[in-house]
Design a protein around this motif. Structure first.
Motif, PDB file in Angstrom:
ATOM      1  N   GLU A  35       0.953  -1.171   0.120  1.00  9.73           N
ATOM      2  CA  GLU A  35      -0.119   0.130   0.055  1.00  9.73           C
ATOM      3  C   GLU A  35       1.070   1.287  -0.162  1.00  9.73           C
ATOM      4  OE1 GLU A  35      -3.087   0.355  -0.186  1.00  9.73           O
ATOM      5  OE2 GLU A  35      -3.912  -1.668  -0.176  1.00  9.73           O
ATOM      6  N   SER A  36       1.735   1.315   0.753  1.00 11.72           N
ATOM      7  CA  SER A  36       2.932   2.375   0.601  1.00 11.72           C
ATOM      8  C   SER A  36       3.461   2.558  -0.505  1.00 11.72           C
ATOM      9  CB  SER A  36       3.936   2.133   1.996  1.00 11.72           C
ATOM     10  OG  SER A  36       4.710   2.997   1.846  1.00 11.72           O
ATOM     11  N   LYS A  37       3.956   1.470  -1.216  1.00 12.51           N
ATOM     12  CA  LYS A  37       4.531   1.653  -2.551  1.00 12.51           C
ATOM     13  C   LYS A  37       3.549   2.082  -3.509  1.00 12.51           C
ATOM     14  CE  LYS A  37       7.906  -1.822  -2.001  1.00 12.51           C
ATOM     15  NZ  LYS A  37       8.546  -3.330  -2.347  1.00 12.51           N
ATOM     16  N   PHE A  38       2.223   1.414  -3.376  1.00  8.45           N
ATOM     17  CA  PHE A  38       1.212   2.107  -4.246  1.00  8.45           C
ATOM     18  C   PHE A  38       0.955   3.678  -4.124  1.00  8.45           C
ATOM     19  CE2 PHE A  38      -3.348   2.941  -4.597  1.00  8.45           C
ATOM     20  CZ  PHE A  38      -3.434   2.726  -6.124  1.00  8.45           C
ATOM     21  N   LEU A  39       1.040   3.971  -2.838  1.00  3.01           N
ATOM     22  CA  LEU A  39       0.695   5.449  -2.560  1.00  3.01           C
ATOM     23  C   LEU A  39       1.628   6.437  -3.056  1.00  3.01           C
ATOM     24  CD1 LEU A  39      -0.922   5.250   1.138  1.00  3.01           C
ATOM     25  CD2 LEU A  39      -2.020   5.840  -1.369  1.00  3.01           C
ATOM     26  N   LYS A  40       2.789   6.045  -2.986  1.00  2.00           N
ATOM     27  CA  LYS A  40       4.010   6.764  -3.383  1.00  2.00           C
ATOM     28  C   LYS A  40       4.079   6.788  -5.137  1.00  2.00           C
ATOM     29  CE  LYS A  40       7.303   5.782   0.478  1.00  2.00           C
ATOM     30  NZ  LYS A  40       8.653   5.181   0.804  1.00  2.00           N
ATOM     31  N   ARG A  41       3.994   5.732  -5.543  1.00  3.20           N
ATOM     32  CA  ARG A  41       3.776   5.711  -6.845  1.00  3.20           C
ATOM     33  C   ARG A  41       2.424   6.453  -7.642  1.00  3.20           C
ATOM     34  NH1 ARG A  41       2.467   0.701  -7.601  1.00  3.20           N
ATOM     35  NH2 ARG A  41       4.691  -0.063  -7.318  1.00  3.20           N
ATOM     36  N   ASN A  42       1.361   6.462  -6.902  1.00  2.18           N
ATOM     37  CA  ASN A  42       0.362   7.249  -7.410  1.00  2.18           C
ATOM     38  C   ASN A  42       0.583   8.675  -6.891  1.00  2.18           C
ATOM     39  OD1 ASN A  42      -2.769   7.116  -7.749  1.00  2.18           O
ATOM     40  ND2 ASN A  42      -2.445   8.640  -6.166  1.00  2.18           N
ATOM     41  N   ARG A  43       1.258   9.147  -5.903  1.00  5.06           N
ATOM     42  CA  ARG A  43       1.562  10.590  -6.031  1.00  5.06           C
ATOM     43  C   ARG A  43       2.432  11.042  -7.113  1.00  5.06           C
ATOM     44  NH1 ARG A  43       1.590   9.434  -0.337  1.00  5.06           N
ATOM     45  NH2 ARG A  43       3.621   8.992  -0.281  1.00  5.06           N
ATOM     46  N   ALA A  44       3.518  10.281  -7.398  1.00  4.37           N
ATOM     47  CA  ALA A  44       4.518  10.633  -8.587  1.00  4.37           C
ATOM     48  C   ALA A  44       3.843  10.626  -9.786  1.00  4.37           C
ATOM     49  CB  ALA A  44       5.465   9.505  -8.621  1.00  4.37           C
ATOM     50  N   LEU A  45       2.663   9.756 -10.011  1.00  8.06           N
ATOM     51  CA  LEU A  45       1.971   9.816 -11.367  1.00  8.06           C
ATOM     52  C   LEU A  45       0.869  11.013 -11.579  1.00  8.06           C
ATOM     53  CD1 LEU A  45       1.293   5.839 -11.910  1.00  8.06           C
ATOM     54  CD2 LEU A  45       2.736   7.394 -13.042  1.00  8.06           C
ATOM     55  N   HIS A  46       0.528  11.188 -10.294  1.00 10.11           N
ATOM     56  CA  HIS A  46      -0.389  12.234 -10.214  1.00 10.11           C
ATOM     57  C   HIS A  46       0.295  13.600 -10.429  1.00 10.11           C
ATOM     58  CE1 HIS A  46      -3.741  14.746  -8.650  1.00 10.11           C
ATOM     59  NE2 HIS A  46      -2.853  15.404  -7.745  1.00 10.11           N
ATOM     60  N   GLY A  47       1.426  13.837 -10.062  1.00  8.96           N
ATOM     61  CA  GLY A  47       2.081  14.839 -10.257  1.00  8.96           C
ATOM     62  C   GLY A  47       2.477  14.987 -11.828  1.00  8.96           C
ATOM     63  N   THR A  48       2.792  13.898 -12.321  1.00  6.80           N
ATOM     64  CA  THR A  48       3.199  13.854 -13.719  1.00  6.80           C
ATOM     65  C   THR A  48       2.146  14.152 -14.621  1.00  6.80           C
ATOM     66  OG1 THR A  48       5.031  12.037 -13.191  1.00  6.80           O
ATOM     67  CG2 THR A  48       4.100  12.216 -15.645  1.00  6.80           C
ATOM     68  N   ARG A  49       0.909  13.681 -14.455  1.00 10.97           N
ATOM     69  CA  ARG A  49      -0.230  13.935 -14.994  1.00 10.97           C
ATOM     70  C   ARG A  49      -0.643  15.332 -15.052  1.00 10.97           C
ATOM     71  NH1 ARG A  49      -2.252   8.816 -13.129  1.00 10.97           N
ATOM     72  NH2 ARG A  49      -3.620   9.916 -11.818  1.00 10.97           N
ATOM     73  N   LEU A  50      -0.519  15.743 -13.731  1.00 14.09           N
ATOM     74  CA  LEU A  50      -0.997  17.090 -13.607  1.00 14.09           C
ATOM     75  C   LEU A  50      -0.201  18.128 -14.146  1.00 14.09           C
ATOM     76  CD1 LEU A  50      -2.913  19.159 -12.136  1.00 14.09           C
ATOM     77  CD2 LEU A  50      -1.451  19.012 -10.025  1.00 14.09           C
ATOM     78  N   GLY A  51       1.358  17.907 -14.150  1.00 14.06           N
ATOM     79  CA  GLY A  51       2.163  18.948 -14.941  1.00 14.06           C
ATOM     80  C   GLY A  51       2.049  18.662 -16.536  1.00 14.06           C
ATOM     81  N   LEU A  52       1.679  17.351 -16.960  1.00  8.15           N
ATOM     82  CA  LEU A  52       1.518  17.395 -18.283  1.00  8.15           C
ATOM     83  C   LEU A  52       0.142  18.066 -18.775  1.00  8.15           C
ATOM     84  CD1 LEU A  52       2.395  13.597 -19.137  1.00  8.15           C
ATOM     85  CD2 LEU A  52       3.391  15.580 -20.127  1.00  8.15           C
ATOM     86  N   SER A  53      -0.796  18.035 -17.998  1.00  9.32           N
ATOM     87  CA  SER A  53      -2.119  18.341 -18.169  1.00  9.32           C
ATOM     88  C   SER A  53      -1.882  20.129 -18.167  1.00  9.32           C
ATOM     89  CB  SER A  53      -3.040  18.255 -17.156  1.00  9.32           C
ATOM     90  OG  SER A  53      -4.417  18.527 -17.616  1.00  9.32           O
TER      91      SER A  53
END
Length: 229
Positions: free
Chosen positions: A13-31
Motif C-alpha cells: 500500500e505504501s509503495k502504491f501511494l508513493k507511485r500514485n503521488r508521482a503519477l498524479h504529479g506527472t499527469r498534472l504537470g502534463l495537463s
C-alpha cells in the motif's frame, strides 16, 4: 503468518501511494503543459482569423488582400482543436486540485485516460485536416485553393518585386507555429496516455493484491476455527 501478510500488505500500500503521488504529479504537470500549448494554438489561429476578418472587407473598396479561392477551414479546425483540448485539460486540472475527503484515484485515472484519448484524436484529426483539407471546393476558374498559410507565406517568400502586405510575414509565422504546436500537442497527449495507463495498471495491481490479502485472511480465520478445540 497473519502478521507477515499484514506487513507485506502495508508495504504494498505504501509503495502504491508513493507511485500514485508521482503519477498524479506527472499527469498534472502534463495537463498544465498541454493546456498552455493548446492556448498558444488558439492565440495563433485567433490572431490570423481576426486579421482576415478585419481586412477582408477592404475588397469592397477595391483593396482585396485575399484571393477568391481562400480556404479558412484549416485555421478554423486548428482553433477548434485548441479549444477542445484546452477545455478537456482544464477540467482535469480542476478535478485533480479540488480537495476531497474520498479517494479519487480511480476517477482521476479514468478521466486522464479519456482526456488523453480524446485529445490525441482531436489533435490528430486537426493535423490531418490542415494537411489534406477534405471536401475542399474552389470557385469557378480555380483548380486549387489557398489557405491562410499558403497565401501569406507566398507573399513572404516573394522575390522582392512586390511589397508584402502588412502583417503577412507575422501571419505566415503564426500559421507555421500553430501547426507545429498541434504536432506538439499530439506528442504530449501520447505521454499523457502513457501516464494514465501506468496509473490504471498500478491501481489494478494493488486491487488484485488487496483481494488476495482478503482471501488469505479468510483462509487463516477458517483454519484457526477448524483447529480450535
Amino acid at each position: 503468518m497473519s502478521s507477515n501478510a499484514s506487513t507485506a500488505g502495508s508495504m504494498d500500500e505504501s509503495k502504491f501511494l508513493k507511485r500514485n503521488r508521482a503519477l498524479h504529479g506527472t499527469r498534472l504537470g502534463l495537463s498544465l503543459m498541454i493546456t498552455s500549448v493548446a492556448v498558444s494554438v488558439i492565440a495563433c489561429e485567433a490572431q490570423l482569423l481576426q486579421h482576415y476578418n478585419a481586412t477582408a472587407q477592404w475588397a469592397t473598396s477595391g483593396l482585396a488582400l485575399w484571393p477568391l479561392n481562400l480556404d479558412l477551414r484549416p485555421a478554423i479546425a486548428a482553433l477548434a482543436c485548441g479549444c477542445v483540448i484546452t477545455v478537456l485539460n482544464l477540467v482535469y486540472v480542476v478535478v485533480a486540485l479540488l480537495p476531497s475527503p474520498h479517494s479519487r484515484i480511480k476517477l482521476l485515472n479514468s478521466y486522464a485516460s479519456a482526456s488523453a484519448f480524446s485529445g490525441f484524436i482531436t489533435s490528430l484529426v486537426g493535423i490531418i485536416f490542415v494537411i489534406y483539407r477534405p471536401s475542399a471546393s474552389y470557385p469557378s476558374g480555380f483548380s486549387q485553393g489557398e489557405t491562410l498559410h499558403s497565401w501569406t507565406c507566398k507573399w513572404k517568400s516573394s522575390n522582392g518585386s512586390t511589397s508584402t502586405p502588412i502583417h503577412f510575414t507575422r501571419d505566415c509565422h503564426e500559421t507555421r507555429a500553430g501547426f507545429a504546436l498541434l504536432c506538439v500537442l499530439l506528442g504530449l497527449e501520447i505521454l499523457m496516455g502513457l501516464a494514465a495507463a501506468a496509473g490504471t495498471l498500478s491501481q489494478r495491481d494493488v486491487s488484485r493484491r488487496r483481494d488476495q490479502q482478503v482471501q488469505l485472511e479468510k483462509l487463516e480465520i477458517s483454519a484457526k476455527q477448524a483447529y480450535r478445540p
